[in-house]
Scaffold this motif. Sequence first.
Motif, PDB file in Angstrom:
ATOM      1  N   HIS A  21       0.921  -1.134   0.204  1.00 40.76           N
ATOM      2  CA  HIS A  21       0.660  -0.176   0.151  1.00 40.76           C
ATOM      3  C   HIS A  21       0.470   1.161   0.464  1.00 40.76           C
ATOM      4  O   HIS A  21       1.719   1.406   0.365  1.00 40.76           O
ATOM      5  CB  HIS A  21      -1.004   0.191   1.114  1.00 40.76           C
ATOM      6  N   SER A  38      -5.413   0.278  -1.561  1.00 43.77           N
ATOM      7  CA  SER A  38      -6.118  -1.091  -1.357  1.00 43.77           C
ATOM      8  C   SER A  38      -6.858  -2.192  -2.560  1.00 43.77           C
ATOM      9  O   SER A  38      -7.019  -3.583  -2.596  1.00 43.77           O
ATOM     10  CB  SER A  38      -7.200  -1.133   0.110  1.00 43.77           C
ATOM     11  N   GLY A  57      -0.072  -4.330   3.916  1.00 43.65           N
ATOM     12  CA  GLY A  57      -0.690  -3.142   4.508  1.00 43.65           C
ATOM     13  C   GLY A  57      -2.096  -3.719   5.344  1.00 43.65           C
ATOM     14  O   GLY A  57      -0.773  -4.038   6.402  1.00 43.65           O
TER      15      GLY A  57
END
Length: 299
Positions: A21, A38, A57
């Motif tokens: 991310h 995302s 992430g």
Amino acid sequence: MTIIDEIRQLKAQHNAVILAHNYVNGEIQDIADFCGDSLELSIKAKDVKAPVIVFCGVRFMAETAKLLSPDSIVLLPNSDAGCPMADMADAGEVAAFRKENPDSLLVAYVNSTAAVKANVDICCTSGNVEKVLNSIPAEKKVMFLPDRNLGGNMVNKLERSMELWRGYCPIHNKVTVETITEARKAHPGAVVLVHPECQVDVIAACDHALSTGGILKYVRESTETEFIIGTECGILHRLRKENPGKKFYSLQPELVCVDMKKITLENVRDCLKNMSEQIELPEDLMKSAVRPIEAMLAL
């Protein structure tokens, strides 16, 4: 052998793909096959059809990747990497709201858990939220969750009424109009770009409110050379890397998501070595939770 060499070796061994991310540490972004937001990364995971996906992430992102790539092994390098905003929407409370308000359509920001997604009608991202809301008849009752700030900004911009959940991103919620004023004094002429998870008055005071992908695109295409960035500081690494001739300033030095920074090179190596933590979701939950994502993608 360096830790990066180990990661590359293990990645090749498992035919894995590493997704990072825009908010994780720069060294993690540098070893990733793909960087992005995302949903962008989850769609990429689906497209590459890798047997093993390492999602650098937070948990809801890895869950979304699993929903879109159910046959892949999805690994979250640090099991403690969560999202406070996603946790502010309890799946039981969302299900109860749905039962008590059968006339309301539930729109969930993708920053929500799989259990919450299983109880809503359609998802959205900060990049496509306008498109999603514009697809819903104006007279339809809408509950927007979990982010009251993103929802409130859309209420203002689209001039439509919506109920708003009580959640928010602790990082973006701390941005104030005063910090924008001070930043403009320190860097006169710089363009102020903030994330739409910021509060309504902050959006009114900035130059543009954009998703992380939107910020990257705007800067890439802009003839301006100086930018004040009002979102999590991890994006500065990619902005500087992709735009070496431009200058970037963080709107506030404390715009750091502790959870995003939990992912380390050691975590990535160890998760590939041990094949953990694997994201596992019940089959019935996956069937329900993927529907609102598919409804969004169908637009």
